[in-house]
Design a protein around this motif. Structure first.
Motif, short mmCIF file in Angstrom:
data_model
loop_
_atom_site.label_atom_id
_atom_site.label_comp_id
_atom_site.label_asym_id
_atom_site.label_seq_id
_atom_site.Cartn_x
_atom_site.Cartn_y
_atom_site.Cartn_z
N GLN A 1 19.19 76.09 3.30
CA GLN A 1 20.49 76.14 3.95
C GLN A 1 20.98 74.72 4.23
OE1 GLN A 1 19.16 79.05 7.15
NE2 GLN A 1 21.24 79.80 6.78
N PHE A 2 22.32 74.56 4.22
CA PHE A 2 22.93 73.25 4.43
C PHE A 2 23.87 73.31 5.63
CE2 PHE A 2 22.24 73.86 -0.15
CZ PHE A 2 21.33 72.85 -0.40
N PHE A 3 23.83 72.26 6.45
CA PHE A 3 24.69 72.15 7.62
C PHE A 3 25.28 70.74 7.68
CE2 PHE A 3 21.53 75.32 8.52
CZ PHE A 3 22.23 76.34 9.14
N GLU A 4 26.51 70.66 8.19
CA GLU A 4 27.14 69.37 8.42
C GLU A 4 27.18 69.11 9.92
OE1 GLU A 4 31.34 66.98 7.58
OE2 GLU A 4 31.02 68.99 6.78
N TYR B 1 34.76 74.41 19.99
CA TYR B 1 33.37 74.06 19.68
C TYR B 1 32.49 75.25 19.33
CZ TYR B 1 34.74 69.56 21.59
OH TYR B 1 35.36 68.36 21.82
N THR B 2 33.08 76.40 19.07
CA THR B 2 32.32 77.56 18.61
C THR B 2 32.41 77.66 17.09
OG1 THR B 2 32.75 78.76 20.66
CG2 THR B 2 32.07 80.07 18.77
N PRO B 3 31.28 77.84 16.39
CA PRO B 3 31.33 77.95 14.92
C PRO B 3 32.21 79.11 14.48
CG PRO B 3 29.07 77.66 15.69
CD PRO B 3 29.90 77.89 16.91
N LYS B 4 32.98 78.86 13.43
CA LYS B 4 33.86 79.89 12.88
C LYS B 4 33.05 80.79 11.95
CE LYS B 4 37.51 77.98 14.79
NZ LYS B 4 36.80 76.87 15.45
N VAL B 5 33.20 82.09 12.15
CA VAL B 5 32.50 83.07 11.33
C VAL B 5 33.55 83.82 10.49
CG1 VAL B 5 31.04 85.13 11.33
CG2 VAL B 5 30.66 83.32 13.02
N TYR B 6 33.30 83.85 9.17
CA TYR B 6 34.23 84.51 8.25
C TYR B 6 33.57 85.76 7.68
CZ TYR B 6 36.63 80.01 8.45
OH TYR B 6 37.27 78.87 8.88
N THR B 7 34.38 86.73 7.38
CA THR B 7 33.88 87.96 6.79
C THR B 7 34.37 88.10 5.36
OG1 THR B 7 33.74 90.37 7.05
CG2 THR B 7 35.82 89.35 7.65
N THR B 8 33.52 88.65 4.51
CA THR B 8 33.84 88.85 3.10
C THR B 8 33.51 90.29 2.75
OG1 THR B 8 33.31 86.54 2.61
CG2 THR B 8 33.40 88.07 0.75
N LYS B 9 34.40 90.92 1.96
CA LYS B 9 34.21 92.32 1.60
C LYS B 9 34.29 92.48 0.09
CE LYS B 9 36.18 94.13 5.90
NZ LYS B 9 37.22 95.02 6.49
N VAL C 1 30.08 67.32 18.09
CA VAL C 1 29.65 68.34 19.05
C VAL C 1 29.04 69.55 18.34
CG1 VAL C 1 30.42 69.91 20.87
CG2 VAL C 1 31.41 67.62 20.70
N LEU C 2 29.65 69.93 17.23
CA LEU C 2 29.31 71.18 16.56
C LEU C 2 28.68 70.90 15.20
CD1 LEU C 2 29.63 74.29 16.74
CD2 LEU C 2 31.80 74.03 15.54
N THR C 3 27.62 71.63 14.91
CA THR C 3 26.99 71.60 13.59
C THR C 3 27.38 72.86 12.85
OG1 THR C 3 25.14 70.27 14.39
CG2 THR C 3 24.82 71.49 12.34
N THR C 4 28.02 72.70 11.67
CA THR C 4 28.59 73.82 10.94
C THR C 4 27.85 74.04 9.64
OG1 THR C 4 30.75 73.22 11.86
CG2 THR C 4 30.72 74.80 10.03
N GLU C 5 27.61 75.30 9.29
CA GLU C 5 26.97 75.62 8.03
C GLU C 5 27.97 75.45 6.89
OE1 GLU C 5 24.44 79.22 5.84
OE2 GLU C 5 25.42 79.56 7.79
N ILE C 6 27.51 74.86 5.78
CA ILE C 6 28.35 74.64 4.60
C ILE C 6 27.65 75.24 3.39
CG2 ILE C 6 29.49 72.59 5.51
CD1 ILE C 6 27.50 70.88 3.98
N GLY C 7 28.42 75.43 2.31
CA GLY C 7 27.86 76.04 1.12
C GLY C 7 27.00 75.09 0.30
N ASP C 8 27.33 73.78 0.29
CA ASP C 8 26.58 72.82 -0.52
C ASP C 8 26.84 71.43 0.06
OD1 ASP C 8 24.93 71.82 -2.41
OD2 ASP C 8 26.07 72.56 -4.14
N VAL C 9 26.05 70.48 -0.38
CA VAL C 9 26.18 69.09 0.06
C VAL C 9 26.92 68.30 -1.02
CG1 VAL C 9 24.20 69.10 1.60
CG2 VAL C 9 23.86 68.67 -0.83
N PRO C 10 27.59 67.20 -0.66
CA PRO C 10 28.39 66.43 -1.64
C PRO C 10 27.55 65.47 -2.49
CG PRO C 10 28.65 65.47 0.53
CD PRO C 10 27.79 66.68 0.71
N PHE C 11 26.33 65.82 -2.76
CA PHE C 11 25.48 65.04 -3.66
C PHE C 11 24.49 66.01 -4.29
CE2 PHE C 11 24.35 64.47 0.83
CZ PHE C 11 23.13 65.11 0.88
#
Length: 776
Positions: free
Chosen positions: A111-114, A50-58, A118-128
């Protein structure tokens, strides 16, 4: 040498045993460690779930050298090192201006979240399709909206005001609303798959988003002698990370290009402006040269110089001639002024240009010669001589007058010629200044001409640079995201959880051990008092009222007391009479009565005649184990009454132990110490030794009363009780002192309640409270 080696090996062995003992002590709580690890792993699993996943980009870029032109080689060039200040470039990349441009281009104010269970996750875009209808500059406060996908509509809830609006047919333009965006269905996405899902849309002010992104973007230098920069960004969306870094690189590159293009444009504008000024300045310089030559009558500097020098030479020659005439006239005048000069001839033709003076001198010399001839022939008093003297005097006066007049004329001519000479000299002297002025003006003209040509060249270079502007960076590696999230780290989380599951119980147990000052077993006693032997370790039982009543009993308790009786025999001295064994302890509650009773029964079970004496006159306890009255006559009555026969008070408390007798303590006396030292107790022991094989004496605790020490000399051995998880470690020092000083004879430890792995919270006091009144 051998003794030293033996001591070392013994020390190593003791140290090894101590370590093993510590390990065994903690292994006794293995179930707590197992429970701690299980709970920690479960907590880690829930945390990871239930912890949001954080990704790194370089991304990696190379800063290109922006210097141009012919430059002298610097030290950095000689040693092949970059002269680019990468720290400055990093500050530019992370500047508010650049980051704000990125936020504006990517519209990061939204910003967009799904929303999950239990967990609300940030997403890049919405499906509409979602179109923001407000500009970034008009967003002053943060706002949130929940968009729920219904079977036939969008349901939007303003989370700040709880306003709910539904848009039928997935189209918001057909319904009046005040939302900062419009919603519609995408023709490429089937919304039936997303029915029931809730998406959160958040709008934030441009300034706050810019500051957040500015602090979140990390830029570092790859190596000390490198021109490469690494850009790093972390968030819950890989797509968002890559868009932000690639856009940041693009904006930074374009910013560098724009800077150089702006420089080229400003250079061209500046040069065009200077061209007009330079043309006017050149015209002004040419006109100035012409006017200066006209005002100063200058044809050419060479001609004017030649003419001025010739005129000055003539004037100086004339001045020299006048000076010569003045000097000759002065010499003639000086000659005339000398005494007796009337009889001397004057110099003739000395170079004077005055004909009158030369004529007067000739006339004077002729008169002097005539006079001298006449004096020779006629004498000085001759009238003619006198006439001649008068004429000579007149001519002499005329010469003086002529010289004066001639000198004045010469001085006047001298002054005129000197002025004329000064005019010629000043004209000659002024030529270098005029030449300097002409040279300065000419130099200014040449400077303006060279500057004009230089600016013309630079204008062409700036025009070329403006037309072809090279990039400011080279992209080595565009934004690339890692496959696995950096946070939370699954392996590290489980590893830390397992470590925590072991460390936390260990720490708690360690603190319990650290705060627990009670003995636990043999190791504690050996560590504190290794000189006194340990003759028995008795297991912990549920109730100390259980006694060794059956000689054939094979329980652990019975076997332990049999072992104790055997070990006690080894420390007893050889004697033909009965052996006296004291059972005592430091404080109340350590089990001396329990041990006394069971030890006497163990000895009785091997067909030995045993007498158990209750010598704890202050707090007797034997009667509780055999269901006898506390005030039944016994030892105290015998000690007090010389007519009392102790044998008549003996009790057979156990049917299966016919050789076992008990002498209770009797009534509680007010003066037990006096009774024990009146000699009758010694007499009792001596009489009992003749009839019994063993006399077991249950004595009083030793810490605050002296009863036991008063009769200790009568004992053949003293069994000293210590109870696991009850007796304080520091109390062993008291028993150690009693043994070392000889206050107790032939002391041996018995450890009671061995096997208890934790304290059960027995209450005790260091004081041993006895009643001194006789209870009836």
């Amino acid at each position: 040498m051998s003794q030293l080696q033996d001591s070392r090996s013994q020390h190593d062995g003791d140290q090894g045993e101590a370590i093993k003992g510590e390990i065994r002590k903690y292994l006794g709580y293995w179930y707590w460690f197992a429970l701690g690890v299980v709970l920690a792993l479960v907590a880690a699993f829930i945390y990871l779930r239930y912890t949001p996943k954080v990704y790194t980009t370089k991304a990696k870029i190379k800063i290109l050298n922006k210097t141009k032109g012919l430059e002298l080689p610097s030290a950095a060039f000689v040693f092949n090192r970059s002269n680019i200040n990468l720290e400055n470039e990093i500050e530019i990349i992370k500047s508010y201006r650049i980051v704000e441009d990125v936020v504006d281009k990517l519209d990061l104010t939204m910003q967009f979240f799904e929303e999950g269970n239990v967990l609300t996750t940030e997403i890049g875009d919405v499906p509409f399709q979602l179109l923001k209808t407000v500009s970034n500059d008009s967003i002053f406060t943060s706002s949130s909206y929940a968009i729920e996908v219904l079977p036939k509509a969008f349901k939007v809830t303003a989370l700040d005001s709880n306003q709910v609006i539904e848009f039928p047919d997935f189209e918001s333009t057909n319904t009046s609303h005040n939302l900062p965006f419009e919603l519609s269905k995408s023709q490429f996405i089937d919304l039936n798959k997303y029915v029931g899902k809730v998406y959160i849309v958040q709008l934030h002010p441009l300034s706050s988003v810019t500051r957040g992104l500015k602090s979140a973007v990390e830029v570092s230098i790859l190596g000390q002698a490198s021109d490469l920069l690494e850009l790093n960004f972390k968030s819950q969306s890989k797509t968002k990370n890559e868009r932000i870094l690639n856009t940041l690189i693009e904006v930074f590159n374009q910013d560098g290009i724009n800077d150089r293009q702006d420089i080229s444009r400003r250079t061209i504008d500046f040069i065009d402006e200077r061209f007009g000024k330079l043309a006017k300045e050149l015209d002004s310089i040419e006109s100035g040269i012409k006017t200066y030559k006209q005002d100063n009558d200058i044809i050419t500097l060479e001609t004017d110089a030649e003419l001025g020098l010739s005129q000055r030479t003539l004037a100086e020659q004339e001045l020299f001639d006048i000076e010569q005439q003045l000097m000759l006239a002065g010499l003639l005048k000086e000659t005339l002024s000398q005494p007796n000069s009337t009889s001397d001839l004057l110099p003739a033709n000395i170079g004077l240009s005055s004909t009158s003076i030369n004529g007067l001198v000739d006339n004077y010399n002729a008169l002097v010669l005539q006079r001298d001839n006449l004096i020779t022939s006629a004498g000085e008093n001759n009238p003619n001589v006198m006439v001649l003297n008068a004429q000579i005097s007149d001519v002499r006066a005329n010469i003086f007058a002529s010289i004066e007049s001639y000198s004045k004329q010469l001085k006047a001519s001298k002054s005129q010629i000197r002025r004329k000479n000064q005019k010629f000299a000043s004209k000659v002297y002024s030529l270098p200044a005029k030449e300097k002025i002409i040279t300065d003006i000419t130099r200014q003209r040449e400077i303006k001409q060279s500057l004009y040509l230089f600016l013309l060249q630079k204008r062409e270079e700036a025009a070329i640079n403006l037309a072809i502007t090279e990039p400011s960076i080279k992209v080595v590696e565009y934004a690339l995201s890692q496959g696995a999230p950096i946070s939370p780290n699954t392996k590290s989380t489980y590893l830390i959880a397992m470590l925590g599951g072991l460390v936390v119980p260990f720490g708690i147990i360690y603190l319990l051990f650290l705060l627990d000052t009670k003995i636990k077993g043999r190791e504690d006693i050996v560590r504190l008092n290794s000189k006194v032997p340990i003759v028995g370790e008795l297991p912990k039982v549920k109730s100390e009222h259980l006694v060794f009543s059956d000689p054939e009993d094979n329980s652990n308790q019975s076997e332990a007391f049999r072992i104790l009786s055997s070990n006690v025999n080894y420390i007893l001295p050889v004697s033909n009479t009965g052996k006296v064994i004291y059972c005592t302890s430091t404080i109340k509650g350590e089990g001396k009565t329990y041990v006394s009773l069971n030890l006497s029964l163990a000895l009785s079970s091997i067909n030995k005649k045993v007498l158990l004496i209750g010598a704890d006159l202050r707090n007797p306890q034997i009667h509780t184990h055999i269901d006898q009255d506390k005030h039944k006559p016994g030892l105290s009555n015998y000690l007090h009454d010389i007519n009392f026969d102790w044998k008549e008070s003996l009790i057979k408390g156990f049917e299966k132990h016919p050789n076992h007798s008990i002498l209770l303590s009797g009534d509680i006396p007010p003066n037990p110490a006096q009774l024990l030292t009146n000699g009758r107790f010694t007499k009792l022991i001596e009489e009992a030794k003749e009839e019994y094989d063993y006399i077991i004496v249950d004595t009083a605790p030793t810490i605050l009363v002296t009863d036991t020490m008063l009769i200790s000399q009568l004992a053949d051995a003293t069994v000293y009780l210590a109870r696991a998880n009850y007796t304080e470690k520091n109390l062993l020092n008291y028993s150690k002192d009693l043994a070392e000083t000889g206050k107790l004879k032939n002391v041996a430890y018995v450890i009671n309640s061995v096997g208890a792995s934790k304290s059960y919270g027995y209450g005790y006091n260091y004081g041993y409270n006895y009643g001194y009144g006789i209870k009836k």
